[in-house]
Write a protein that holds these residues in place. Structure first.
Motif, PDB file in Angstrom:
ATOM      1  N   ALA A 107      15.538  20.856   7.439  1.00 47.09           N
ATOM      2  CA  ALA A 107      15.270  19.421   7.294  1.00 47.09           C
ATOM      3  C   ALA A 107      16.316  18.592   8.035  1.00 47.09           C
ATOM      4  CB  ALA A 107      15.241  19.046   5.816  1.00 47.09           C
ATOM      5  N   ARG A 108      17.559  19.089   8.031  1.00 48.19           N
ATOM      6  CA  ARG A 108      18.657  18.298   8.626  1.00 48.19           C
ATOM      7  C   ARG A 108      18.834  18.502  10.120  1.00 48.19           C
ATOM      8  NH1 ARG A 108      23.855  18.090   4.736  1.00 48.19           N
ATOM      9  NH2 ARG A 108      22.868  16.966   3.027  1.00 48.19           N
ATOM     10  N   ALA A 109      18.303  19.624  10.646  1.00 43.55           N
ATOM     11  CA  ALA A 109      18.545  19.935  12.068  1.00 43.55           C
ATOM     12  C   ALA A 109      17.925  18.870  12.968  1.00 43.55           C
ATOM     13  CB  ALA A 109      17.953  21.298  12.397  1.00 43.55           C
ATOM     14  N   ASP A 110      18.581  18.598  14.092  1.00 44.98           N
ATOM     15  CA  ASP A 110      17.995  17.662  15.058  1.00 44.98           C
ATOM     16  C   ASP A 110      16.800  18.306  15.749  1.00 44.98           C
ATOM     17  OD1 ASP A 110      19.890  15.475  14.776  1.00 44.98           O
ATOM     18  OD2 ASP A 110      21.341  16.933  15.549  1.00 44.98           O
ATOM     19  N   ALA A 111      16.825  19.642  15.860  1.00 40.30           N
ATOM     20  CA  ALA A 111      15.674  20.366  16.429  1.00 40.30           C
ATOM     21  C   ALA A 111      15.586  21.746  15.789  1.00 40.30           C
ATOM     22  CB  ALA A 111      15.837  20.507  17.930  1.00 40.30           C
ATOM     23  N   ILE A 112      14.350  22.233  15.677  1.00 42.55           N
ATOM     24  CA  ILE A 112      14.143  23.597  15.165  1.00 42.55           C
ATOM     25  C   ILE A 112      13.570  24.422  16.313  1.00 42.55           C
ATOM     26  CG2 ILE A 112      12.949  25.037  13.465  1.00 42.55           C
ATOM     27  CD1 ILE A 112      12.672  22.478  11.719  1.00 42.55           C
ATOM     28  N   ALA A 113      14.354  25.399  16.775  1.00 40.01           N
ATOM     29  CA  ALA A 113      13.891  26.274  17.860  1.00 40.01           C
ATOM     30  C   ALA A 113      13.125  27.419  17.209  1.00 40.01           C
ATOM     31  CB  ALA A 113      15.080  26.800  18.644  1.00 40.01           C
ATOM     32  N   ALA A 114      11.811  27.511  17.525  1.00 40.70           N
ATOM     33  CA  ALA A 114      10.953  28.471  16.821  1.00 40.70           C
ATOM     34  C   ALA A 114      10.313  29.439  17.806  1.00 40.70           C
ATOM     35  CB  ALA A 114       9.868  27.724  16.055  1.00 40.70           C
ATOM     36  N   GLU A 115      10.010  30.655  17.318  1.00 37.56           N
ATOM     37  CA  GLU A 115       9.364  31.670  18.154  1.00 37.56           C
ATOM     38  C   GLU A 115       7.923  31.235  18.452  1.00 37.56           C
ATOM     39  OE1 GLU A 115       9.150  35.395  16.121  1.00 37.56           O
ATOM     40  OE2 GLU A 115       8.567  36.506  17.916  1.00 37.56           O
ATOM     41  N   ASP A 116       7.193  30.913  17.387  1.00 42.24           N
ATOM     42  CA  ASP A 116       5.838  30.374  17.533  1.00 42.24           C
ATOM     43  C   ASP A 116       5.797  29.105  16.684  1.00 42.24           C
ATOM     44  OD1 ASP A 116       3.156  29.690  17.197  1.00 42.24           O
ATOM     45  OD2 ASP A 116       2.477  31.776  17.227  1.00 42.24           O
ATOM     46  N   THR A 117       5.700  27.975  17.378  1.00 38.91           N
ATOM     47  CA  THR A 117       5.825  26.695  16.657  1.00 38.91           C
ATOM     48  C   THR A 117       4.719  26.516  15.611  1.00 38.91           C
ATOM     49  OG1 THR A 117       4.682  25.653  18.492  1.00 38.91           O
ATOM     50  CG2 THR A 117       7.083  25.451  18.467  1.00 38.91           C
ATOM     51  N   ARG A 118       3.533  27.159  15.826  1.00 37.75           N
ATOM     52  CA  ARG A 118       2.446  27.001  14.839  1.00 37.75           C
ATOM     53  C   ARG A 118       2.805  27.687  13.526  1.00 37.75           C
ATOM     54  NH1 ARG A 118      -1.727  29.637  18.722  1.00 37.75           N
ATOM     55  NH2 ARG A 118       0.149  30.851  18.856  1.00 37.75           N
ATOM     56  N   VAL A 119       3.440  28.860  13.638  1.00 39.63           N
ATOM     57  CA  VAL A 119       3.828  29.602  12.425  1.00 39.63           C
ATOM     58  C   VAL A 119       4.862  28.804  11.638  1.00 39.63           C
ATOM     59  CG1 VAL A 119       4.977  31.719  11.602  1.00 39.63           C
ATOM     60  CG2 VAL A 119       3.304  31.849  13.466  1.00 39.63           C
ATOM     61  N   THR A 120       5.847  28.282  12.354  1.00 40.49           N
ATOM     62  CA  THR A 120       6.899  27.530  11.659  1.00 40.49           C
ATOM     63  C   THR A 120       6.355  26.207  11.128  1.00 40.49           C
ATOM     64  OG1 THR A 120       8.493  28.607  13.088  1.00 40.49           O
ATOM     65  CG2 THR A 120       9.281  26.693  11.887  1.00 40.49           C
ATOM     66  N   ALA A 121       5.404  25.620  11.855  1.00 42.76           N
ATOM     67  CA  ALA A 121       4.809  24.360  11.374  1.00 42.76           C
ATOM     68  C   ALA A 121       4.149  24.584  10.004  1.00 42.76           C
ATOM     69  CB  ALA A 121       3.782  23.841  12.377  1.00 42.76           C
ATOM     70  N   ARG A 122       3.498  25.740   9.832  1.00 42.61           N
ATOM     71  CA  ARG A 122       2.855  26.042   8.527  1.00 42.61           C
ATOM     72  C   ARG A 122       3.900  26.146   7.428  1.00 42.61           C
ATOM     73  NH1 ARG A 122      -0.916  29.081  11.406  1.00 42.61           N
ATOM     74  NH2 ARG A 122       0.257  31.024  11.276  1.00 42.61           N
ATOM     75  N   LEU A 123       5.025  26.780   7.742  1.00 41.24           N
ATOM     76  CA  LEU A 123       6.101  26.923   6.739  1.00 41.24           C
ATOM     77  C   LEU A 123       6.656  25.551   6.355  1.00 41.24           C
ATOM     78  CD1 LEU A 123       8.159  28.834   5.222  1.00 41.24           C
ATOM     79  CD2 LEU A 123       9.598  28.626   7.261  1.00 41.24           C
ATOM     80  N   LEU A 124       6.874  24.722   7.377  1.00 47.00           N
ATOM     81  CA  LEU A 124       7.432  23.383   7.119  1.00 47.00           C
ATOM     82  C   LEU A 124       6.460  22.554   6.287  1.00 47.00           C
ATOM     83  CD1 LEU A 124       8.987  22.481  10.611  1.00 47.00           C
ATOM     84  CD2 LEU A 124      10.133  23.422   8.604  1.00 47.00           C
ATOM     85  N   GLU A 125       5.195  22.666   6.640  1.00 50.81           N
ATOM     86  CA  GLU A 125       4.171  21.904   5.919  1.00 50.81           C
ATOM     87  C   GLU A 125       4.117  22.337   4.447  1.00 50.81           C
ATOM     88  OE1 GLU A 125       0.553  21.601   8.318  1.00 50.81           O
ATOM     89  OE2 GLU A 125      -0.485  21.739   6.387  1.00 50.81           O
ATOM     90  N   HIS A 126       4.172  23.662   4.237  1.00 54.45           N
ATOM     91  CA  HIS A 126       4.116  24.205   2.877  1.00 54.45           C
ATOM     92  C   HIS A 126       5.253  23.635   2.025  1.00 54.45           C
ATOM     93  CE1 HIS A 126       3.257  27.269  -0.201  1.00 54.45           C
ATOM     94  NE2 HIS A 126       4.571  27.333  -0.352  1.00 54.45           N
ATOM     95  N   HIS A 127       6.427  23.440   2.640  1.00 53.93           N
ATOM     96  CA  HIS A 127       7.589  22.953   1.881  1.00 53.93           C
ATOM     97  C   HIS A 127       7.824  21.457   2.092  1.00 53.93           C
ATOM     98  CE1 HIS A 127       8.888  26.815   0.295  1.00 53.93           C
ATOM     99  NE2 HIS A 127       8.535  27.345   1.443  1.00 53.93           N
ATOM    100  N   ARG A 128       6.867  20.816   2.732  1.00 51.66           N
ATOM    101  CA  ARG A 128       6.951  19.369   2.995  1.00 51.66           C
ATOM    102  C   ARG A 128       8.267  18.985   3.672  1.00 51.66           C
ATOM    103  NH1 ARG A 128       4.141  19.641  -1.819  1.00 51.66           N
ATOM    104  NH2 ARG A 128       2.059  18.818  -1.630  1.00 51.66           N
TER     105      ARG A 128
END
Ligand code: SAM
Length: 278
Positions: A21-42
């Protein structure tokens, strides 16, 4: 370096969520997978892609962002970054440029499988994915076969049967194998068998060959450890035929067991036999 779930989206620490939540950017392997995780935890976050093919380029852009005073969280699709996953290049570049790299620990499939494997605590060797080509895989297994460690591997579902067959040929069919499948997910399965039985077990049902796998083969040292009671069997047989001192001497000679332990056990067995008689 933020570890993320290996299946169950709830397996993420409050500290990891806060870091994302605090990072200025999240470097992800597959942004769709991480987007689902972020969405799940709002959690809201700015995602940038770092997959194997562009890790070097991504490392440069991450280091640039760090140089501007920004914080970058690095995640992969599942588990701990840089463990059979991208991340090591970014860490090396960031460190070389003088930036602090902070690990935020969490799930890892190998350690999760080991913890529920029932294989005795002791040294283990994490070999990740073996080579996909049969000849190279067999060569790798031959090199690993003599090492006195529990062996932990990752394997893809379409190669799991041939991999356990090669493991059985290289390590021997008697070693214990734990097949840990779909950990933390709906169809989680942890099956323990002998290496020589593993391919048949996997072939018996199509579902057993689906999903993600960790394979754990007990090491030769651990196998000797579990074979320890052999001297007890030899001793018990000999005690039925010979005087105690003679049985102890012979049991040690036949099995290589230590005299003190064998002698102490022989006394216990003799006492138990006497009390049954009286
Ligand atoms: N970085 C990850 C970690 O910390 O475990 C590993 C990523 S690697 C690309 C993916 C492999 O890890 C899968 O092919 C499988 O062998 C193993 N794996 C990941 N999640 C798993 C799960 N839920 N159950 C069993 N194995 C898993």
């Amino acid at each position: 370096m933020v570890a993320t779930p290996i299946g169950n989206l709830e397996d993420i620490s409050p500290r990891a969520l806060e870091s994302l939540a605090r990072a200025d950017a999240i470097a992800a392997e597959d942004t769709r997978v991480t987007a689902r995780l972020l969405e799940h935890h709002r959690v809201q976050g700015k995602l940038i892609a770092v997959h194997e093919h562009n890790e070097r380029r991504a490392a440069d852009s991450i280091v640039e962002q760090l140089a501007q005073g920004k914080t970058v969280a690095l995640v992969t699709d599942a588990g701990t970054p840089a463990i059979s996953d991208p991340g090591a290049t970014v860490v090396a570049r960031a460190r070389a440029a003088g930036f602090k790299v902070v690990p935020v620990p969490g799930p890892n499939a190998a350690v999760t499988a080991l913890s529920a494997s029932g294989i005795a605590d002791g040294p283990f060797l994490f070999a990740g994915f073996l080579p996909a080509r049969p000849a190279a895989r067999r060569k790798a297994l031959d090199a690993l076969s003599a090492l006195p460690y529990t062996l932990v591997l990752y394997e893809a579902p379409h190669r799991v049967v041939e991999c356990v067959e090669d493991m059985s040929a290289a390590l021997g069919p008697e070693r214990t194998l734990v097949i840990a499948r779909e950990l933390t997910k709906l169809f989680e399965q942890i099956h323990r068998c002998r290496l020589g039985e593993a391919a048949d077990w996997l072939r018996a049902e199509a579902d057993r060959r689906r999903g993600e796998f960790v394979l754990i083969a007990e090491g030769p040292a651990a196998r000797n450890e579990s074979a320890k009671p052999d001297w007890e069997r030899v001793l018990t047989t000999l005690l039925g035929e010979l005087p105690l001192a003679h049985a102890v001497k012979l049991a040690c000679k036949l099995t290589g067991a230590k005299k003190n332990a064998v002698y102490a056990r022989a006394l216990q067995l003799a006492r138990a036999a006497n009390s049954r008689r009286s």
